[in-house]
Design a protein around this motif. Structure first.
Motif, PDB file in Angstrom:
ATOM      1  N   ARG A  96      16.259  74.057  76.081  1.00 26.73           N
ATOM      2  CA  ARG A  96      15.173  73.069  76.131  1.00 26.73           C
ATOM      3  C   ARG A  96      14.383  73.084  74.827  1.00 26.73           C
ATOM      4  O   ARG A  96      13.946  72.030  74.352  1.00 26.73           O
ATOM      5  N   ALA A  97      14.219  74.265  74.219  1.00 27.56           N
ATOM      6  CA  ALA A  97      13.512  74.367  72.931  1.00 27.56           C
ATOM      7  C   ALA A  97      14.224  73.554  71.853  1.00 27.56           C
ATOM      8  O   ALA A  97      13.572  72.961  70.989  1.00 27.56           O
ATOM      9  N   VAL A  98      15.538  73.514  71.900  1.00 29.18           N
ATOM     10  CA  VAL A  98      16.307  72.734  70.923  1.00 29.18           C
ATOM     11  C   VAL A  98      15.932  71.261  71.017  1.00 29.18           C
ATOM     12  O   VAL A  98      15.708  70.596  69.998  1.00 29.18           O
ATOM     13  N   SER A  99      15.834  70.745  72.237  1.00 30.90           N
ATOM     14  CA  SER A  99      15.456  69.337  72.406  1.00 30.90           C
ATOM     15  C   SER A  99      14.002  69.089  72.036  1.00 30.90           C
ATOM     16  O   SER A  99      13.667  68.055  71.471  1.00 30.90           O
ATOM     17  N   LYS A 100      13.140  70.045  72.344  1.00 25.61           N
ATOM     18  CA  LYS A 100      11.728  69.876  71.986  1.00 25.61           C
ATOM     19  C   LYS A 100      11.557  69.864  70.475  1.00 25.61           C
ATOM     20  O   LYS A 100      10.730  69.127  69.937  1.00 25.61           O
ATOM     21  N   LYS A 101      12.342  70.660  69.781  1.00 22.28           N
ATOM     22  CA  LYS A 101      12.303  70.636  68.315  1.00 22.28           C
ATOM     23  C   LYS A 101      12.737  69.261  67.804  1.00 22.28           C
ATOM     24  O   LYS A 101      12.142  68.730  66.873  1.00 22.28           O
ATOM     25  N   ALA A 102      13.755  68.695  68.426  1.00 23.20           N
ATOM     26  CA  ALA A 102      14.284  67.399  67.990  1.00 23.20           C
ATOM     27  C   ALA A 102      13.267  66.271  68.144  1.00 23.20           C
ATOM     28  O   ALA A 102      13.300  65.301  67.384  1.00 23.20           O
ATOM     29  N   ILE A 103      12.356  66.401  69.112  1.00 23.16           N
ATOM     30  CA  ILE A 103      11.339  65.354  69.299  1.00 23.16           C
ATOM     31  C   ILE A 103      10.005  65.747  68.663  1.00 23.16           C
ATOM     32  O   ILE A 103       8.983  65.125  68.921  1.00 23.16           O
ATOM     33  N   TYR A 104      10.040  66.797  67.836  1.00 25.78           N
ATOM     34  CA  TYR A 104       8.866  67.284  67.103  1.00 25.78           C
ATOM     35  C   TYR A 104       7.755  67.801  68.003  1.00 25.78           C
ATOM     36  O   TYR A 104       6.586  67.722  67.654  1.00 25.78           O
ATOM     37  N   ASP A 105       8.119  68.343  69.150  1.00 26.28           N
ATOM     38  CA  ASP A 105       7.157  69.005  70.028  1.00 26.28           C
ATOM     39  C   ASP A 105       7.197  70.496  69.685  1.00 26.28           C
ATOM     40  O   ASP A 105       7.805  71.300  70.386  1.00 26.28           O
ATOM     41  N   PHE A 106       6.560  70.850  68.578  1.00 21.91           N
ATOM     42  CA  PHE A 106       6.635  72.226  68.085  1.00 21.91           C
ATOM     43  C   PHE A 106       5.942  73.206  69.025  1.00 21.91           C
ATOM     44  O   PHE A 106       6.410  74.322  69.202  1.00 21.91           O
ATOM     45  N   THR A 107       4.856  72.790  69.627  1.00 26.22           N
ATOM     46  CA  THR A 107       4.177  73.668  70.581  1.00 26.22           C
ATOM     47  C   THR A 107       5.101  73.974  71.755  1.00 26.22           C
ATOM     48  O   THR A 107       5.261  75.130  72.147  1.00 26.22           O
TER      49      THR A 107
END
Length: 189
Positions: A96-107
């Motif tokens: 899930r962190a990989v996808s969050k990184k892709a959408i620029y949700d760094f937090t």
């Protein structure tokens, strides 16, 4: 009235058995298409299977397909369901962190990496390469946030200092885990 209940029970059991059989066929087709990198087609079969029943394997596989197709918001939704079903599996947080990184949700990415590390420590199955990957992701996120610091005062309602503190905590936890893994590797050999 008893005849109605019996009829209803028979109908329900036949319907659910055929639905489960169809669901498992769709799951198998989805798996095969995923393995041959035909992600769009796999999603069609996995969607059909998901409509029939809840199975975390279905959601995990579909989320992976969504990631491969860069549909990260949908991947996050499916990983949310998988994590809800099995919150102790560290690899789901990493995915899930990989996808969050892709959408620029760094937090969100850093929080998921933090959870990944937390549950990794409790897991008996050690994936040696994962810690290095998580560490690299944290350092990359830290550098990116550092560059954005001048322009943005908070990331998704989280202060810059809180994010940096969480990254620092994650990196310290990784340093503590590494010696433990080295000891385990020597005892395994």
């Amino acid at each position: 009235m008893k005849w109605f209940v019996t009829l209803k029970t028979r109908f329900k059991s036949r319907f659910s058995k055929s639905g489960l059989k169809e669901s498992s066929v769709n799951l198998e087709k989805g798996k095969q298409l995923y393995l041959t990198s035909r992600f769009q087609e796999a999603i069609v079969h996995l969607n059909n299977a998901v409509n029939s029943e809840f199975d975390s394997t279905l959601y995990e596989l579909r989320a992976s397909c969504f990631q491969k197709l860069d549909y990260h918001y949908k991947a996050i939704e499916d990983f949310d369901k998988v994590i809800e079903f099995n919150p102790l599996e560290f690899s789901y947080y990493y995915s899930r962190a990989v996808s969050k990184k892709a959408i620029y949700d760094f937090t969100g990415q850093i929080e998921d990496l933090h959870n990944c590390i937390h549950y990794y420590k409790k897991n008996k199955n050690i994936e040696m390469g994962l810690l290095k990957t998580v560490e690299n992701d944290l350092i990359t996120a830290s550098n990116h946030i550092e560059r954005l610091k001048q322009n943005i005062h908070s990331f998704h309602n989280t202060s810059y200092l809180e994010i940096k503190s969480l990254i620092r905590d994650c990196l310290q936890q990784i340093k503590k885990i590494k010696p433990r893994n080295a000891k385990l590797r020597t005892t395994i050999k």
